[in-house]
Design a protein around this motif. Structure first.
Motif, mmCIF file in Angstrom:
data_model
loop_
_atom_site.group_PDB
_atom_site.id
_atom_site.type_symbol
_atom_site.label_atom_id
_atom_site.label_comp_id
_atom_site.label_asym_id
_atom_site.label_seq_id
_atom_site.Cartn_x
_atom_site.Cartn_y
_atom_site.Cartn_z
ATOM 1 N N LEU A 83 -7.653 35.064 -41.325
ATOM 2 C CA LEU A 83 -6.941 34.527 -40.168
ATOM 3 C C LEU A 83 -5.798 33.654 -40.672
ATOM 4 O O LEU A 83 -6.001 32.778 -41.516
ATOM 5 N N SER A 84 -4.615 33.893 -40.143
ATOM 6 C CA SER A 84 -3.432 33.174 -40.624
ATOM 7 C C SER A 84 -2.530 32.827 -39.448
ATOM 8 O O SER A 84 -2.776 33.228 -38.306
ATOM 9 N N SER A 85 -1.484 32.068 -39.739
ATOM 10 C CA SER A 85 -0.474 31.756 -38.725
ATOM 11 C C SER A 85 0.894 31.757 -39.391
ATOM 12 O O SER A 85 1.013 31.577 -40.606
ATOM 13 N N ALA A 86 1.914 31.971 -38.576
ATOM 14 C CA ALA A 86 3.289 32.010 -39.059
ATOM 15 C C ALA A 86 4.173 31.197 -38.117
ATOM 16 O O ALA A 86 3.846 31.014 -36.938
ATOM 17 N N ASP A 87 5.288 30.729 -38.634
ATOM 18 C CA ASP A 87 6.201 29.877 -37.880
ATOM 19 C C ASP A 87 6.791 30.640 -36.694
ATOM 20 O O ASP A 87 7.544 31.601 -36.874
ATOM 21 N N ALA A 88 6.453 30.200 -35.490
ATOM 22 C CA ALA A 88 6.913 30.888 -34.280
ATOM 23 C C ALA A 88 8.418 30.783 -34.087
ATOM 24 O O ALA A 88 9.013 31.617 -33.392
ATOM 25 N N THR A 89 9.039 29.780 -34.684
ATOM 26 C CA THR A 89 10.496 29.619 -34.522
ATOM 27 C C THR A 89 11.277 30.630 -35.348
ATOM 28 O O THR A 89 12.494 30.741 -35.194
ATOM 29 N N ARG A 90 10.583 31.370 -36.214
ATOM 30 C CA ARG A 90 11.260 32.341 -37.074
ATOM 31 C C ARG A 90 11.092 33.778 -36.579
ATOM 32 O O ARG A 90 11.396 34.737 -37.296
ATOM 33 N N ARG A 91 10.610 33.933 -35.340
ATOM 34 C CA ARG A 91 10.390 35.266 -34.805
ATOM 35 C C ARG A 91 11.696 35.993 -34.505
ATOM 36 O O ARG A 91 12.710 35.370 -34.196
ATOM 37 N N ILE A 92 11.645 37.315 -34.554
ATOM 38 C CA ILE A 92 12.769 38.142 -34.133
ATOM 39 C C ILE A 92 12.551 38.545 -32.683
ATOM 40 O O ILE A 92 11.499 38.276 -32.092
ATOM 41 N N ASP A 93 13.546 39.216 -32.073
ATOM 42 C CA ASP A 93 13.517 39.499 -30.635
ATOM 43 C C ASP A 93 12.253 40.243 -30.203
ATOM 44 O O ASP A 93 11.618 39.875 -29.210
ATOM 45 N N ILE A 94 11.882 41.286 -30.923
ATOM 46 C CA ILE A 94 10.737 42.098 -30.515
ATOM 47 C C ILE A 94 9.442 41.290 -30.558
ATOM 48 O O ILE A 94 8.500 41.561 -29.809
ATOM 49 N N GLN A 95 9.398 40.263 -31.400
ATOM 50 C CA GLN A 95 8.201 39.423 -31.502
ATOM 51 C C GLN A 95 8.150 38.375 -30.395
ATOM 52 O O GLN A 95 7.104 37.773 -30.159
ATOM 53 N N LEU A 96 9.271 38.172 -29.707
ATOM 54 C CA LEU A 96 9.322 37.201 -28.613
ATOM 55 C C LEU A 96 8.814 37.789 -27.306
ATOM 56 O O LEU A 96 8.466 37.056 -26.382
ATOM 57 N N THR A 97 8.780 39.109 -27.221
ATOM 58 C CA THR A 97 8.454 39.769 -25.949
ATOM 59 C C THR A 97 7.135 40.528 -26.013
ATOM 60 O O THR A 97 6.910 41.456 -25.235
ATOM 61 N N SER A 98 6.289 40.140 -26.934
ATOM 62 C CA SER A 98 4.989 40.813 -27.066
ATOM 63 C C SER A 98 3.931 39.773 -27.404
ATOM 64 O O SER A 98 4.207 38.567 -27.439
ATOM 65 N N LEU A 99 2.716 40.222 -27.634
ATOM 66 C CA LEU A 99 1.636 39.305 -28.004
ATOM 67 C C LEU A 99 2.042 38.452 -29.204
ATOM 68 O O LEU A 99 2.701 38.949 -30.117
ATOM 69 N N PRO A 100 1.638 37.182 -29.222
ATOM 70 C CA PRO A 100 2.007 36.308 -30.350
ATOM 71 C C PRO A 100 1.120 36.525 -31.566
ATOM 72 O O PRO A 100 0.811 35.588 -32.301
ATOM 73 N N LEU A 101 0.689 37.749 -31.774
ATOM 74 C CA LEU A 101 -0.164 38.095 -32.911
ATOM 75 C C LEU A 101 0.363 39.345 -33.590
ATOM 76 O O LEU A 101 0.934 40.228 -32.947
ATOM 77 N N ARG A 102 0.116 39.410 -34.885
ATOM 78 C CA ARG A 102 0.426 40.592 -35.669
ATOM 79 C C ARG A 102 -0.682 40.798 -36.692
ATOM 80 O O ARG A 102 -1.471 39.898 -36.961
ATOM 81 N N ILE A 103 -0.740 41.990 -37.269
ATOM 82 C CA ILE A 103 -1.741 42.274 -38.288
ATOM 83 C C ILE A 103 -1.079 42.908 -39.504
ATOM 84 O O ILE A 103 0.009 43.476 -39.421
ATOM 85 N N LEU A 104 -1.763 42.808 -40.629
ATOM 86 C CA LEU A 104 -1.438 43.561 -41.835
ATOM 87 C C LEU A 104 -2.772 44.032 -42.423
ATOM 88 O O LEU A 104 -3.731 43.266 -42.462
ATOM 89 N N THR A 105 -2.834 45.276 -42.871
ATOM 90 C CA THR A 105 -4.068 45.788 -43.461
ATOM 91 C C THR A 105 -3.778 46.411 -44.820
ATOM 92 O O THR A 105 -2.735 47.036 -45.019
#
Length: 264
Positions: free
Chosen positions: A119-141
């Motif tokens: 479980l991690s977190s990232a700086d929300a102020t560094r999001r790009i446009d597509i990340q602003l209009t969707s769930l505030p979560l992402r995954i990497l596997t």
């Protein structure tokens, strides 16, 4: 890094082959708060500690036991030995994070966890446009992570973290893994993920876009999606609004009155 079992569980705890859930010390402490919810709601038992010289030593009152203390890194487990959860309550010593990450990786390999949930977190102020209009979560596997859980993540609407072309924030230590998306404010997350790829460790990282402040509601959301992904608590049995139990320590989180007794 050394795993030290508590005396009363020394002969009964077995973490080998279980699923490991752990937080990265990252922006807003959302992962740690989400782990608090998992430990308290699942009523997990503390089975031991992780000792590592690269973590700042801390000690405090243990809220789950009438007697005892809380230390920097604690290990909890479910009664069926299926889930192992690490809670880290102290940061890594400055400039020692890469050594700590390597030690953590060695611990993961030693006990051969079936899969790892970071479980991690990232700086929300560094999001790009597509990340602003969707769930505030992402995954990497990593490539070796079970495909059925990845498919479940997709059904839940969890997208893979995008690699941004306009992000020029590159640390010297990151040059070896520039093919991965940046995770600003993510602590050891990217480094640990990169090493897990190299070591063929089945790992999924769930990243929450956060800022500093009162992040308890963010923790609920991260815990909800973690639960939906892994089915830790069957949600049909409990209304989602009453699903999570908060630990007593949350009474003194950001914005709440401090304990005056500490200063008398």
């Amino acid at each position: 890094m050394k795993f030290i079992p508590v005396k009363e569980r020394e002969n009964s705890c077995n973490i080998t082959g279980s699923t490991l859930i752990l937080p990265a010390i990252s922006i807003g402490n959302v992962p740690q708060l989400a782990v608090d919810l998992l430990i308290t709601t699942l009523n997990l038992q503390r089975i031991g500690f992780l000792e590592d010289e690269n973590v700042i030593p801390v000690v405090g009152v243990n809220e789950h036991l009438p007697r005892g203390i809380t230390v920097a890194i604690e290990v909890y487990q479910s009664d069926d030995n299926k889930w192992t959860i690490i809670q880290q309550r102290a940061p890594v010593i400055k400039k020692k994070w890469h050594i700590f990450a390597e030690n953590l990786l060695a611990f993961i390999k030693q006990f051969q966890f079936s899969k790892v949930i970071l479980l991690s977190s990232a700086d929300a102020t560094r999001r790009i446009d597509i990340q602003l209009t969707s769930l505030p979560l992402r995954i990497l596997t990593t490539p070796s992570f079970p495909n059925d859980i990845f498919e479940q993540a997709t059904k839940l609407g969890l997208k893979t973290l995008e690699k941004t072309s306009n992000d020029d924030y590159v640390l010297k230590q990151d040059k070896q893994d520039n093919d991965l998306p940046k995770i600003p404010g993510g602590g050891i997350s990217k480094f640990l993920f990169h090493k897990s790829q190299q070591e063929n460790i089945p790992l999924i990282m769930i990243i929450f876009f956060a800022i500093e402040g009162d992040n308890t509601q963010d923790a609920f959301l991260l815990a909800n999606y973690t639960n939906s992904l892994l089915n830790l608590i069957p949600q049909q049995e409990i209304p989602i609004t009453k699903l999570w139990k908060t630990p007593a320590s949350w009474n003194y989180l950001f914005g709440n009155p401090y304990q005056q007794e500490l200063y008398q």
